[in-house]
Write an enzyme that holds these catalytic residues in place. Structure first.
Site, short mmCIF file in Angstrom:
data_model
loop_
_atom_site.label_atom_id
_atom_site.label_comp_id
_atom_site.label_asym_id
_atom_site.label_seq_id
_atom_site.Cartn_x
_atom_site.Cartn_y
_atom_site.Cartn_z
N GLN A 121 10.96 9.67 -4.37
CA GLN A 121 9.91 9.14 -3.50
C GLN A 121 10.16 7.75 -2.37
O GLN A 121 9.97 6.86 -2.78
CB GLN A 121 8.51 9.06 -4.68
CG GLN A 121 6.73 7.84 -3.21
CD GLN A 121 6.35 7.14 -3.99
OE1 GLN A 121 6.49 6.15 -4.89
NE2 GLN A 121 5.35 7.91 -4.29
N GLY A 122 10.15 7.67 -1.46
CA GLY A 122 10.94 6.80 -0.69
C GLY A 122 9.57 6.24 0.42
O GLY A 122 9.12 7.38 1.55
N SER A 124 8.23 3.12 -0.19
CA SER A 124 8.52 1.53 -0.21
C SER A 124 9.90 1.18 1.17
O SER A 124 11.03 1.83 0.63
CB SER A 124 8.68 0.82 -1.61
OG SER A 124 7.73 1.10 -1.98
N SER A 156 13.28 5.50 -6.35
CA SER A 156 13.90 5.93 -7.85
C SER A 156 14.12 7.38 -8.37
O SER A 156 13.83 8.19 -7.02
CB SER A 156 11.94 5.72 -9.05
OG SER A 156 11.82 5.24 -9.36
N GLU A 239 -0.74 9.40 -8.46
CA GLU A 239 -0.17 9.28 -9.62
C GLU A 239 -0.35 8.21 -10.48
O GLU A 239 -0.15 7.51 -11.64
CB GLU A 239 1.63 8.39 -8.34
CG GLU A 239 2.06 6.83 -8.92
CD GLU A 239 2.76 6.41 -7.72
OE1 GLU A 239 2.85 6.32 -6.79
OE2 GLU A 239 4.21 5.65 -8.28
C1 LIG Z 1 10.52 0.29 -11.58
C2 LIG Z 1 9.81 0.86 -10.26
C3 LIG Z 1 9.88 2.11 -9.32
C4 LIG Z 1 9.99 1.90 -8.34
N1 LIG Z 1 10.04 3.11 -8.05
C5 LIG Z 1 9.44 3.43 -5.93
C6 LIG Z 1 10.11 4.76 -5.46
O1 LIG Z 1 9.93 6.00 -6.19
N2 LIG Z 1 9.66 4.85 -4.43
C7 LIG Z 1 9.05 4.06 -3.98
O2 LIG Z 1 8.81 3.98 -2.60
N3 LIG Z 1 8.25 2.67 -4.18
C8 LIG Z 1 9.31 2.42 -5.48
N4 LIG Z 1 9.00 1.09 -5.95
C9 LIG Z 1 8.59 0.19 -5.78
C10 LIG Z 1 6.51 -0.49 -5.59
O3 LIG Z 1 5.88 0.87 -5.20
C11 LIG Z 1 6.45 -1.78 -5.00
O4 LIG Z 1 7.73 -2.54 -6.09
C12 LIG Z 1 5.39 -2.01 -4.99
O5 LIG Z 1 4.82 -1.74 -4.94
C13 LIG Z 1 5.69 -3.86 -4.97
O6 LIG Z 1 5.67 -3.80 -3.68
P1 LIG Z 1 7.00 -5.34 -3.47
O7 LIG Z 1 7.93 -4.97 -4.44
O8 LIG Z 1 6.91 -5.05 -1.98
O9 LIG Z 1 5.80 -6.52 -4.03
P2 LIG Z 1 5.28 -7.43 -2.79
O10 LIG Z 1 4.45 -6.85 -2.46
O11 LIG Z 1 6.07 -8.27 -1.93
O12 LIG Z 1 4.71 -8.48 -3.79
C14 LIG Z 1 4.73 -9.42 -4.79
C15 LIG Z 1 3.53 -10.13 -5.04
O13 LIG Z 1 2.49 -10.33 -4.69
C16 LIG Z 1 1.41 -9.92 -4.51
N5 LIG Z 1 0.65 -9.38 -3.81
C17 LIG Z 1 1.50 -8.01 -2.37
N6 LIG Z 1 -0.11 -8.44 -2.39
C18 LIG Z 1 -0.54 -8.98 -1.99
C19 LIG Z 1 -2.47 -9.43 -2.06
N7 LIG Z 1 -2.95 -8.19 -0.95
N8 LIG Z 1 -3.12 -9.65 -2.77
C20 LIG Z 1 -2.99 -10.50 -4.26
N9 LIG Z 1 -1.69 -10.14 -4.86
C21 LIG Z 1 -0.44 -9.72 -3.40
C22 LIG Z 1 2.31 -8.55 -5.21
O14 LIG Z 1 1.08 -8.35 -6.55
C23 LIG Z 1 3.31 -9.33 -6.02
O15 LIG Z 1 2.32 -10.13 -7.47
C24 LIG Z 1 9.47 1.05 -7.60
C25 LIG Z 1 9.06 -0.33 -7.96
C26 LIG Z 1 9.82 -0.35 -9.65
C27 LIG Z 1 9.84 -2.00 -9.89
#
Ligand SMILES: Cc1cc2nc3c(=O)[nH]c(=O)nc-3n(C[C@H](O)[C@H](O)[C@H](O)COP(=O)(O)OP(=O)(O)OC[C@H]3O[C@@H](n4cnc5c(N)ncnc54)[C@H](O)[C@@H]3O)c2cc1C
Lengths: 378, 286
Positions: A121-122, A124, A156, A239
């Site tokens: 899944q691409g 993020s 992932s 999901e």
């Molecule tokens: C093990 C793992 C597997 C993953 N696999 C995939 C994958 O296969 N494909 C893919 O596309 N993505 C994948 N992801 C990405 C995942 O979807 C993102 O990490 C997640 O959506 C959070 O985005 P971010 O990491 O950019 O954190 P950020 O969005 O930067 O968030 C950082 C912090 O800020 C908080 N925050 C952000 N916005 C808000 C808001 N509006 N209100 C309150 N708090 C907020 C968040 O809750 C968090 O605590 C994976 C992540 C993990 C950890």
């Protein structure tokens, strides 16, 4: 309110049980949790067996109740979970089945069900996580191809995938939710660089992806151009709605193992620990009942799971973390051994409140879409 | 498997909710608070007339012939409306104590170390020797302490859990209603994430407790009853506290209803048997 299954469903359960008891002993040994090439072979091999036995499409072809029975029985028997097939079976597949053309269904669904092809899944990007619609990876049209440049992160299983469900921006001038398109990208196309990232648990289960003028046929587009956000919502509802159901059964099994371990080691006499385990028992028993409640509702209304999945995901992800923290309490000093299975699970569980939408984002969804509270004012 | 309310159960819920809205709305609730210890016998008779106490009795015994799941649906509504009185004890006495089904006889009995409504009841069952009146924290539930710990039947635990669930659902509604309407900094406070997230967590606790309580009513499994009880207590007590927080200073006043939910939730938790015992049941089942 009825918790009994129909005769037909019980038949399905009985046949499945019998098949599992005949099949599981012949499985090859499980590869290490961190060995993704090994797991690809293992997980797709398992999917192939399911397919050949007629269970291949249980994740999206069968009724919700049948699927629930499948997850319950396979987990109880200790069968492999979807693993490397996660994206293909639980979101790309269902999305294509719901939104794809006949030709697309023909091309992509069977290979997933047979275990021949693995998806990733691409979605993020480095600057678009929770704010997914802020994604910037560009796709410009050149004849009957999209030419894609940009980067993705946290993808992932990218290392072992054949296809990627990719979100790209096809109209940079449109409001951010409007200019997005959903594409199926072949992972062997020229211009793709995958750089594995190491997780805090030590494994390389996800990766960064760099896309440099990658050419993707227009025929690989699912849904209309610039209508990808709507398609994405379909994907995400799968999901969140159903992807964690099987794990609840697994957690109940772990809980039983923890109790057995504590009884043997003498930790059971600790009333505080016993209380922790008791509360977890209440928690997972209720989460299982909530699953049955949601599944019954989905069965009655038909089709795509609703925002109720966010309620479940929120509570479950925290409960899972509590479970493995308690496992550390049961293990004592042995919990600091990184090779211990429960220690690895404890580390992995830290991702549950982040991946597939953080707990904060889930709470926003619950508050705004279920409770109707106003947006904004953050 | 169809783990959802049936048409009949939904109709039952609507019926009792309408009855209570009309007969025990906000004004009646506050009037009851102003007359502590007094039981509204007319309301009691109306509830009996609607079939409440005989809900699970066979029809040839003057009952309605329904099951525990239906009783749970009804008690959820009673808890939501904060109806006072020894409802659980009378319900469980129906069929054993003459006049309980028809509402003529109000029955109470001790649960654990507590005896509710001893003075207002017509019949007090169980060993209540040496019972001492206490000043109850809940203005709508007079209490005595009894020296001999009385048993708590499983049905009583479950019906109290159903009431807790109803109360939790009501505090959720109150919190969300207030968050939508109260403005600060030029917008509804429900637009602020700190408030929004309190409300979301309220809902999650209600949904989890509901699944547990309904399932326990269907299976009558002692382990599930124990789970339902603990989760419903959590939903009701935390729900009332978070609802109070969302209401700010208003929530801390006698005038707001939030404290009535919190205090009753504490009392119900005290009447439903020892939480330690429930935990041991859950631990032993592992
Ligand atoms: C093990 C793992 C597997 C993953 N696999 C995939 C994958 O296969 N494909 C893919 O596309 N993505 C994948 N992801 C990405 C995942 O979807 C993102 O990490 C997640 O959506 C959070 O985005 P971010 O990491 O950019 O954190 P950020 O969005 O930067 O968030 C950082 C912090 O800020 C908080 N925050 C952000 N916005 C808000 C808001 N509006 N209100 C309150 N708090 C907020 C968040 O809750 C968090 O605590 C994976 C992540 C993990 C950890």
């Amino acid at each position: 309110m009825d918790l009994t299954y129909t005769e037909e469903e019980e038949d399905f359960r009985a046949r499945l049980r019998e098949w599992l008891s005949g099949t599981l002993p012949a499985l090859p040994p499980k590869p290490a949790a961190t060995d993704w090439p090994g797991r690809r072979v293992y997980d797709t091999g398992w999917q192939r067996r399911l397919h050949d036995a007629g269970y291949g499409d249980v994740h999206w072809g069968a009724s919700p109740t049948t699927r629930l029975i499948f997850l319950e029985e396979t987990e109880k028997a200790g069968a492999p979970y979807v693993g490397a097939n996660f994206v293909g079976l639980l979101h790309a597949g269902p999305t294509i089945a719901a939104e794809g053309t006949d030709a697309q269904k023909e091309r992509w669904l069977q290979p997933v069900l047979r275990g021949d092809e693995v998806w990733c899944q691409g979605f993020s990007e480095p600057d678009a996580g929770s704010d997914l619609a802020a994604l910037r990876t560009r796709a410009r049209r050149e004849g009957d191809h999209y030419v894609v440049s940009g980067s993705k992160i946290w993808t992932s299983h990218a290392e072992v995938a054949d296809w990627c469900e990719l979100l790209v921006r096809t109209d940079p001038d449109a409001p951010k939710h409007r200019g997005i398109t959903w594409l199926a990208m072949p992972m062997d196309a020229p211009g793709i660089t995958v750089r594995p990232l190491r997780t805090l648990a030590g494994s390389t289960e996800f990766a960064e992806m760099f896309l440099d003028d990658v050419r993707i046929p227009v025929g690989n587009r699912v849904g209309e151009e610039n209508d990808g956000w709507r398609v994405t919502m379909v994907t995400l509802s799968f999901e969140r709605g159903t992807a964690f159901v099987g794990e609840v059964v697994a957690c109940r099994r772990v809980l039983g193992e923890l109790a057995a371990h504590a009884r043997k080691s003498g930790r059971w006499d600790d009333a505080v620990l016993r209380r922790e385990l008791a509360l977890l028992n209440a928690e997972f028993s209720a989460l299982w009942r909530l699953t049955q409640w949601n599944v019954s509702e989905a069965q009655a209304t038909g089709g795509v799971p609703g925002v109720g999945g966010s309620v479940f995901k929120l509570r479950y992800s925290h409960a899972r973390q509590k479970l493995f923290d308690t496992a550390a309490d049961v293990l004592g000093p042995a919990a600091l051994d990184a090779g211990q299975e429960w220690t690895f699970d404890r580390l992995s569980s830290l991702s549950y409140t982040i991946a597939a939408g953080t707990s904060q984002i889930q709470r926003n969804i619950v508050a705004e879409r279920i409770l109707g509270l106003p947006k904004g004012g953050r | 498997m169809h783990f959802q309310l049936t048409e009949e159960q939904r109709a039952l819920r609507t019926g009792i909710r309408e009855l209570l809205d009309g007969r025990f709305g906000r004004d009646a609730l506050r009037a009851a608070v102003d007359r502590p210890g007094e039981l509204d016998r007319d309301l009691w008779a109306e509830l009996a007339g609607a079939g409440l106490f005989g809900l699970c009795l066979p029809e040839d015994a003057g009952g309605v012939g329904l099951g525990l799941p239906e009783a749970v649906v009804v008690f959820e509504e009673l808890g939501r409306a904060l109806v006072p009185g020894p409802l659980v004890a009378t319900f469980l006495a129906a069929g054993e104590v003459p006049g309980a089904v028809t509402g003529e006889t109000v029955v109470t009995c001790p649960y654990g170390a507590l005896l509710p409504w001893a003075d207002a009841a017509d019949v007090v069952r169980g060993d209540v020797a040496g019972a001492l009146a206490t000043e109850s924290v809940d203005p709508l539930t007079p209490l005595h302490r009894v020296p001999a710990e009385a048993p708590v039947p499983q049905e009583a635990t479950l019906l109290y859990a159903a009431e807790q669930l109803g109360s939790a659902g009501r505090t959720l509604e109150m919190a969300v209603g207030h968050a939508r309407q109260r403005e600060q900094f030029g917008q509804p406070i429900g637009a602020f994430q700190a408030v929004k997230h309190l409300c979301a967590d309220l809902l999650v606790r209600v949904e989890v407790a509901r699944a547990a309580v309904y399932a326990a009513a269907v299976t009558r499994d002692p382990v599930e009853v124990a789970a339902a009880r603990l989760l419903a207590d959590e939903a009701a007590v935390r729900g009332a506290r978070d609802c109070l927080q969302v209401h700010g200073g208003m929530g801390f006043t006698w005038e707001a209803d939030v404290h009535l939910h919190l205090k009753r939730a504490w009392v119900r938790a005290g009447l439903a048997g020892s939480p330690r015992d429930a935990e041991e049941v859950l631990a032993a089942a592992l």
